[in-house]
Design a protein around this motif. Structure first.
Motif, mmCIF file in Angstrom:
data_model
loop_
_atom_site.group_PDB
_atom_site.id
_atom_site.type_symbol
_atom_site.label_atom_id
_atom_site.label_comp_id
_atom_site.label_asym_id
_atom_site.label_seq_id
_atom_site.Cartn_x
_atom_site.Cartn_y
_atom_site.Cartn_z
ATOM 1 N N PRO A 15 41.758 37.979 -18.328
ATOM 2 C CA PRO A 15 42.978 38.727 -18.634
ATOM 3 C C PRO A 15 42.787 39.726 -19.774
ATOM 4 O O PRO A 15 43.272 40.862 -19.706
ATOM 5 C CB PRO A 15 43.991 37.647 -19.015
ATOM 6 N N PHE A 16 42.067 39.313 -20.808
ATOM 7 C CA PHE A 16 41.826 40.232 -21.929
ATOM 8 C C PHE A 16 40.969 41.410 -21.500
ATOM 9 O O PHE A 16 41.239 42.554 -21.866
ATOM 10 C CB PHE A 16 41.163 39.488 -23.088
ATOM 11 N N LEU A 17 39.952 41.144 -20.702
ATOM 12 C CA LEU A 17 39.088 42.236 -20.245
ATOM 13 C C LEU A 17 39.851 43.214 -19.356
ATOM 14 O O LEU A 17 39.632 44.432 -19.428
ATOM 15 C CB LEU A 17 37.875 41.665 -19.516
ATOM 16 N N LEU A 18 40.750 42.709 -18.519
ATOM 17 C CA LEU A 18 41.562 43.597 -17.692
ATOM 18 C C LEU A 18 42.536 44.415 -18.531
ATOM 19 O O LEU A 18 42.794 45.578 -18.228
ATOM 20 C CB LEU A 18 42.344 42.787 -16.648
ATOM 21 N N SER A 19 43.083 43.815 -19.573
ATOM 22 C CA SER A 19 44.043 44.547 -20.404
ATOM 23 C C SER A 19 43.384 45.670 -21.190
ATOM 24 O O SER A 19 44.057 46.609 -21.610
ATOM 25 C CB SER A 19 44.761 43.594 -21.358
ATOM 26 N N LEU A 20 42.064 45.590 -21.391
ATOM 27 C CA LEU A 20 41.368 46.688 -22.074
ATOM 28 C C LEU A 20 41.428 47.973 -21.262
ATOM 29 O O LEU A 20 41.393 49.066 -21.815
ATOM 30 C CB LEU A 20 39.916 46.298 -22.357
ATOM 31 N N VAL A 49 45.575 26.490 -17.380
ATOM 32 C CA VAL A 49 46.195 27.224 -16.265
ATOM 33 C C VAL A 49 47.363 28.081 -16.732
ATOM 34 O O VAL A 49 47.431 29.270 -16.419
ATOM 35 C CB VAL A 49 46.639 26.240 -15.155
ATOM 36 N N LEU A 50 48.295 27.514 -17.467
ATOM 37 C CA LEU A 50 49.484 28.264 -17.874
ATOM 38 C C LEU A 50 49.150 29.452 -18.784
ATOM 39 O O LEU A 50 49.635 30.566 -18.537
ATOM 40 C CB LEU A 50 50.500 27.334 -18.523
ATOM 41 N N PRO A 51 48.329 29.294 -19.826
ATOM 42 C CA PRO A 51 47.991 30.470 -20.629
ATOM 43 C C PRO A 51 47.217 31.525 -19.829
ATOM 44 O O PRO A 51 47.412 32.725 -20.024
ATOM 45 C CB PRO A 51 47.127 29.931 -21.772
ATOM 46 N N TRP A 52 46.364 31.092 -18.904
ATOM 47 C CA TRP A 52 45.587 32.044 -18.113
ATOM 48 C C TRP A 52 46.489 32.844 -17.179
ATOM 49 O O TRP A 52 46.361 34.060 -17.075
ATOM 50 C CB TRP A 52 44.510 31.307 -17.321
ATOM 51 N N VAL A 53 47.417 32.169 -16.520
ATOM 52 C CA VAL A 53 48.340 32.860 -15.608
ATOM 53 C C VAL A 53 49.250 33.805 -16.388
ATOM 54 O O VAL A 53 49.512 34.932 -15.950
ATOM 55 C CB VAL A 53 49.159 31.825 -14.795
ATOM 56 N N THR A 54 49.705 33.389 -17.553
ATOM 57 C CA THR A 54 50.530 34.255 -18.392
ATOM 58 C C THR A 54 49.749 35.492 -18.829
ATOM 59 O O THR A 54 50.254 36.618 -18.779
ATOM 60 C CB THR A 54 51.026 33.488 -19.630
ATOM 61 N N GLY A 55 48.510 35.296 -19.231
ATOM 62 C CA GLY A 55 47.673 36.428 -19.628
ATOM 63 C C GLY A 55 47.392 37.373 -18.476
ATOM 64 O O GLY A 55 47.384 38.593 -18.643
ATOM 65 N N MET A 56 47.169 36.821 -17.273
ATOM 66 C CA MET A 56 46.944 37.677 -16.106
ATOM 67 C C MET A 56 48.184 38.488 -15.770
ATOM 68 O O MET A 56 48.089 39.664 -15.404
ATOM 69 C CB MET A 56 46.519 36.839 -14.902
ATOM 70 N N ALA A 57 49.362 37.888 -15.896
ATOM 71 C CA ALA A 57 50.604 38.628 -15.628
ATOM 72 C C ALA A 57 50.776 39.778 -16.612
ATOM 73 O O ALA A 57 51.145 40.894 -16.220
ATOM 74 C CB ALA A 57 51.793 37.671 -15.692
ATOM 75 N N ILE A 58 50.482 39.538 -17.867
ATOM 76 C CA ILE A 58 50.587 40.591 -18.881
ATOM 77 C C ILE A 58 49.557 41.683 -18.613
ATOM 78 O O ILE A 58 49.864 42.879 -18.688
ATOM 79 C CB ILE A 58 50.410 39.995 -20.294
ATOM 80 N N ALA A 59 48.329 41.296 -18.283
ATOM 81 C CA ALA A 59 47.266 42.274 -18.027
ATOM 82 C C ALA A 59 47.575 43.112 -16.790
ATOM 83 O O ALA A 59 47.364 44.334 -16.797
ATOM 84 C CB ALA A 59 45.928 41.563 -17.857
#
Length: 73
Positions: A15-20, A49-59
């Motif tokens: 998620p962080f790499l996508l948000s870049l 799972v929950l933090p990863w899915v949240t990060g993917m949604a933001i990204a």
């Protein structure tokens, strides 16, 4: 301490790499925090799972905001 393979580390910080590639500084900060939280919670089964899915949604929202003006033009 649990061993983290490079592939698991990459997937956790995806998620962080996508948000870049996205737009906005707040999205980068939020996805970095959710990725670190997912890494810390990954010692429990399904804890990340929950933090990863949240990060993917933001990204993905950040990427969509960057792509949308080019799509409409």
């Amino acid at each position: 301490m649990a061993d983290v393979t490079p592939a698991a580390f990459f997937i956790t910080f995806l998620p962080f790499l996508l948000s870049l590639a996205g737009q906005g500084g707040m999205a980068k900060l939020l996805t970095l925090v959710t990725s670190i939280l997912a890494l810390l919670l990954s010692v429990q089964e399904y804890g990340a799972v929950l933090p990863w899915v949240t990060g993917m949604a933001i990204a993905l929202a950040s990427l969509w905001e960057r792509i949308r003006p080019r799509r409409m033009a």
